[in-house]
Design a protein around this motif. Sequence first.
Motif, mmCIF file in Angstrom:
data_model
loop_
_atom_site.group_PDB
_atom_site.id
_atom_site.type_symbol
_atom_site.label_atom_id
_atom_site.label_comp_id
_atom_site.label_asym_id
_atom_site.label_seq_id
_atom_site.Cartn_x
_atom_site.Cartn_y
_atom_site.Cartn_z
ATOM 1 N N GLU A 1 0.810 -1.210 0.000
ATOM 2 C CA GLU A 1 0.000 0.000 0.000
ATOM 3 C C GLU A 1 0.845 1.262 0.000
ATOM 4 O OE1 GLU A 1 -2.547 -0.431 3.360
ATOM 5 O OE2 GLU A 1 -3.875 -1.887 2.360
ATOM 6 N N GLY A 2 2.189 1.118 0.033
ATOM 7 C CA GLY A 2 3.069 2.274 -0.040
ATOM 8 C C GLY A 2 3.380 2.911 1.296
ATOM 9 N N ASP A 3 2.952 2.308 2.404
ATOM 10 C CA ASP A 3 3.255 2.849 3.730
ATOM 11 C C ASP A 3 4.536 2.178 4.219
ATOM 12 O OD1 ASP A 3 3.328 3.847 6.286
ATOM 13 O OD2 ASP A 3 1.197 3.524 6.685
ATOM 14 N N PHE A 4 5.685 2.644 3.707
ATOM 15 C CA PHE A 4 6.944 1.954 3.962
ATOM 16 C C PHE A 4 7.455 2.168 5.384
ATOM 17 C CE2 PHE A 4 6.857 2.982 -0.640
ATOM 18 C CZ PHE A 4 6.700 1.686 -1.092
ATOM 19 N N VAL A 5 7.111 3.291 6.002
ATOM 20 C CA VAL A 5 7.530 3.528 7.390
ATOM 21 C C VAL A 5 6.886 2.494 8.309
ATOM 22 C CG1 VAL A 5 7.449 5.150 9.312
ATOM 23 C CG2 VAL A 5 7.906 5.993 6.995
ATOM 24 N N LEU A 6 5.568 2.282 8.145
ATOM 25 C CA LEU A 6 4.869 1.290 8.960
ATOM 26 C C LEU A 6 5.360 -0.120 8.620
ATOM 27 C CD1 LEU A 6 2.765 0.971 11.134
ATOM 28 C CD2 LEU A 6 1.000 0.875 9.373
ATOM 29 N N ALA A 7 5.625 -0.363 7.333
ATOM 30 C CA ALA A 7 6.139 -1.679 6.930
ATOM 31 C C ALA A 7 7.462 -1.975 7.634
ATOM 32 C CB ALA A 7 6.316 -1.736 5.414
ATOM 33 N N ILE A 8 8.376 -0.978 7.671
ATOM 34 C CA ILE A 8 9.676 -1.182 8.316
ATOM 35 C C ILE A 8 9.500 -1.486 9.795
ATOM 36 C CG2 ILE A 8 11.807 -0.001 9.017
ATOM 37 C CD1 ILE A 8 11.759 1.415 6.296
ATOM 38 N N ILE B 1 -14.048 14.407 4.949
ATOM 39 C CA ILE B 1 -13.754 15.363 6.014
ATOM 40 C C ILE B 1 -12.603 14.865 6.896
ATOM 41 C CG2 ILE B 1 -14.713 16.493 8.059
ATOM 42 C CD1 ILE B 1 -17.442 16.416 6.667
ATOM 43 N N PHE B 2 -12.648 13.587 7.258
ATOM 44 C CA PHE B 2 -11.593 13.005 8.090
ATOM 45 C C PHE B 2 -11.053 11.769 7.368
ATOM 46 C CE2 PHE B 2 -14.429 14.983 11.317
ATOM 47 C CZ PHE B 2 -13.530 15.932 11.796
ATOM 48 N N PRO B 3 -10.051 11.927 6.495
ATOM 49 C CA PRO B 3 -9.563 10.788 5.690
ATOM 50 C C PRO B 3 -9.066 9.621 6.536
ATOM 51 C CG PRO B 3 -8.720 12.878 4.844
ATOM 52 C CD PRO B 3 -9.369 13.186 6.152
ATOM 53 N N ASP B 4 -8.412 9.928 7.679
ATOM 54 C CA ASP B 4 -7.872 8.857 8.517
ATOM 55 C C ASP B 4 -8.830 8.613 9.677
ATOM 56 O OD1 ASP B 4 -4.620 8.194 10.074
ATOM 57 O OD2 ASP B 4 -6.167 6.882 9.267
ATOM 58 N N SER B 5 -9.898 7.881 9.421
ATOM 59 C CA SER B 5 -10.931 7.669 10.432
ATOM 60 C C SER B 5 -11.637 6.350 10.171
ATOM 61 C CB SER B 5 -11.950 8.814 10.401
ATOM 62 O OG SER B 5 -12.646 8.821 9.174
ATOM 63 N N PHE B 6 -12.486 5.935 11.128
ATOM 64 C CA PHE B 6 -13.321 4.764 10.913
ATOM 65 C C PHE B 6 -14.622 4.900 11.690
ATOM 66 C CE2 PHE B 6 -13.361 2.611 14.956
ATOM 67 C CZ PHE B 6 -12.162 2.940 15.568
ATOM 68 N N VAL B 7 -15.624 4.149 11.235
ATOM 69 C CA VAL B 7 -16.911 4.066 11.928
ATOM 70 C C VAL B 7 -17.249 2.591 12.123
ATOM 71 C CG1 VAL B 7 -19.369 4.572 11.850
ATOM 72 C CG2 VAL B 7 -17.746 6.227 10.917
ATOM 73 N N PHE B 8 -17.398 2.159 13.381
ATOM 74 C CA PHE B 8 -17.853 0.806 13.704
ATOM 75 C C PHE B 8 -19.288 0.948 14.196
ATOM 76 C CE2 PHE B 8 -18.581 -3.246 14.875
ATOM 77 C CZ PHE B 8 -18.224 -3.686 16.139
ATOM 78 N N TYR B 9 -20.249 0.577 13.340
ATOM 79 C CA TYR B 9 -21.672 0.770 13.633
ATOM 80 C C TYR B 9 -22.383 -0.558 13.434
ATOM 81 C CZ TYR B 9 -26.425 2.715 13.282
ATOM 82 O OH TYR B 9 -27.749 2.992 13.457
ATOM 83 N N ARG B 10 -22.944 -1.111 14.509
ATOM 84 C CA ARG B 10 -23.606 -2.411 14.414
ATOM 85 C C ARG B 10 -24.873 -2.404 15.274
ATOM 86 N NH1 ARG B 10 -20.293 -7.809 15.598
ATOM 87 N NH2 ARG B 10 -19.166 -7.048 13.763
ATOM 88 N N ILE C 1 -3.364 -0.285 20.545
ATOM 89 C CA ILE C 1 -3.278 -0.315 19.077
ATOM 90 C C ILE C 1 -3.288 1.075 18.471
ATOM 91 C CG2 ILE C 1 -4.407 -2.561 18.981
ATOM 92 C CD1 ILE C 1 -6.983 -1.176 18.154
ATOM 93 N N SER C 2 -3.128 2.107 19.296
ATOM 94 C CA SER C 2 -3.270 3.479 18.796
ATOM 95 C C SER C 2 -2.203 3.871 17.791
ATOM 96 C CB SER C 2 -3.263 4.461 19.971
ATOM 97 O OG SER C 2 -2.047 4.361 20.711
ATOM 98 N N GLY C 3 -1.097 3.136 17.749
ATOM 99 C CA GLY C 3 -0.053 3.455 16.776
ATOM 100 C C GLY C 3 -0.334 2.943 15.380
ATOM 101 N N GLU C 4 -1.372 2.079 15.222
ATOM 102 C CA GLU C 4 -1.681 1.501 13.918
ATOM 103 C C GLU C 4 -2.578 2.452 13.122
ATOM 104 O OE1 GLU C 4 0.408 -1.887 15.250
ATOM 105 O OE2 GLU C 4 -0.098 -1.090 13.289
ATOM 106 N N SER C 5 -2.776 2.138 11.830
ATOM 107 C CA SER C 5 -3.683 2.941 11.008
ATOM 108 C C SER C 5 -5.106 2.783 11.521
ATOM 109 C CB SER C 5 -3.611 2.494 9.541
ATOM 110 O OG SER C 5 -4.229 1.233 9.380
#
Length: 695
Positions: free
Chosen positions: A162-169, A472-481, A659-663
């Motif tokens: 996915e091109g995220d080489f910093v996280l890959a390393i 509006i918030f590209p780096d975000s998520f919604v968990f709705y169940r 897990i806050s350091g992950e995407s």
Amino acid sequence: MKCRFLPLIFLLLLSQGRVFAGTSDTAEIGALVKLFDDSINAGRMGQCEKFLKLAEDINRTAKSEYYNLVLHLRSSLFSYRQGNFQLAYELAEQAKALAEAQHEVRFEGEAFNYMGMNIARLGNSSQALGYYQKAIDLFERSLYDKGRINALTNIAGIYFDEGDFVLAISYFQKALDIAKQVHDEKQIGNLLNNIGSAYQNQGKEKEAKNYYLQAVQQNIQSGNDHALAYNYLNLSYIEMGDNNLQNATDYNEKAMNIFRRFTDRYSIVGCLCQRADILMQKKQFPQAISIFKEAITLSESTHSPLLIERTLKSAAAAYEETGDYKMASSLLNRFIDTKDSIVNEEIRNEVTKKQMRFEFDKKHLSDSLNRITSENNLKQEIASREHESRLQKFLLLLSLGILALIAVFAFFIYRSNQQSKKAGVIIRQQKEMAEQQRTAIETKNKEILDSIGYAKRLQEAILPRDSMVKKIFPDSFVFYRPKDIVAGDFYWMDAIDDTILFAVADCTGHGVPGAMVSVVCSNALDRAVKEFKLEDPGKILDKVSGFVSGTFSKSESEVMDGMDIALCAFKRDGNNFSLAFSGANNPVWIIRRKELIELEANKQPVGKFENLKPFTTHHFELKQGDLLFLFTDGYADQFGGPKGKKFKYRQLLNRIVAISGESMEWQKNALVNIFDEWKGELEQVDDVCLIGIRI
């Protein structure tokens, strides 16, 4: 830049297998498995296939469940190395089921890891991440460090692609640290290569070459030829970048020879494309195009969308360089068409084949049972006739006595028969009435379900579209169940000028009643913002509380319905970020460098409430990288785990911080998996809504 990380594939060592004392067949299977391992490590693929088939033939007689599992994993590995990713995925899936049945935790982790490797090759990286996470959990339970190394490496590979080489390393380095602790020389070589490849894709050629040369020495010493081929391929790219084309060609030839020995079609395609790139750099366009044709044919045989796309795109660029724009356009169209077609079609075919096999097995079992039943019936009939012969004389003597008794009972039977006829009429009438009632109930249920389905569509209309949230918030998520078809929980978003307003709310109840309240509350938020132009969260909640109380006060009976809510107002001024917050019972969590900052809510709901006070607005200066979490109580209140207890907010906070350091997408998948595993077979107790945003 080409993707050149090396996915780690681990083998089940014979020394860690089971001992079957005195069983020559299983001992022979174990020896063949060891020969398979040695052969696949050396790239002798023809011998691998021979040993595998021979072991499978022997196990058809031995019927060892353990070796059936082992051989499924070996077959998955062999198919993966051959580039047959769909078959390899299916075999790994079967191995998972076998491991679960045998309570083999470590092998179940290996099966999940294989499933992730193959589904990633087939283009579904998000599903692969889920499989890898399950594999890590199982490896940690079984204290299997080698498995953890593999799963961490494969997760790094997803981020690499996915091109995220910093996280890959960072993930490659975690795996390398464990490999050094357990002195796994082969995996150390693999990981040195992968870290070098990530640095090269960042443009850090010097660091990359240093890691590649370390990896070459490591892999030569450990005899890890397959990884050595990747080292040569990557060094070839380094030499191309320095315009040392002869050195690049030499390294490419070394890599190609090894990959052909392993019959690794996926990697051979990478070598062919690189060789064509070298020829393009030499302006030898006809030779380059000829090689690209071979690469396209071979890539299509792997059924890997990712590989096919890369090959078609590179070949299109080559044709464009030669001025053949028609062919270049044709390849680009094929490149676009490939993106969505291959995986879905093959998965549908596999589902159909599995269903056909299931129906066949079911019919075969039914035929066998019928045959056994017929044989048993015949035996019973013979025995019955012999017994009947012995009893016939005795029954003849009794028959005269029985006739006398029949005459006595005849009258009673006749009277009982008349009563039974009357009862039969009554029963038929009752059955007819019951059938009419059942039909009426089914009709009513269908009408209710149709109404609820329509209510679901209405409720979905008040929720922000995913595209709006991501914009509006590209780096975000919604968990709705929702707990049921419709929910009392909802999330909301709007904007006034440069102020972004967003909220997560929990209305009274769930299901249809909760959904009705949620529509009222959502409309109240819209009115407060659009009609009254309010953007201060506390004042918005004051206004909304009045609207909600006014709506429900129209009822003749007292209605105390309302909502708990966390409402935020976000502004950005250059690199400065400000947050205003007001809450009704629900706070907002801010995670900064794995530390919690909690903005507290008022201890009162929105709606009718005794001693209702004005809502407080908190102001806070955010920093880039801060994480915001808004949630309802459904996640924390879920019962489950080994003792059937509530999950609770403390555990939720600990998991989020860990897990806050992950995407954010990775965090969502992790939180969904944690919730599902905690819940297990228990019923979901409430609606769940959880939003995470990285600033």
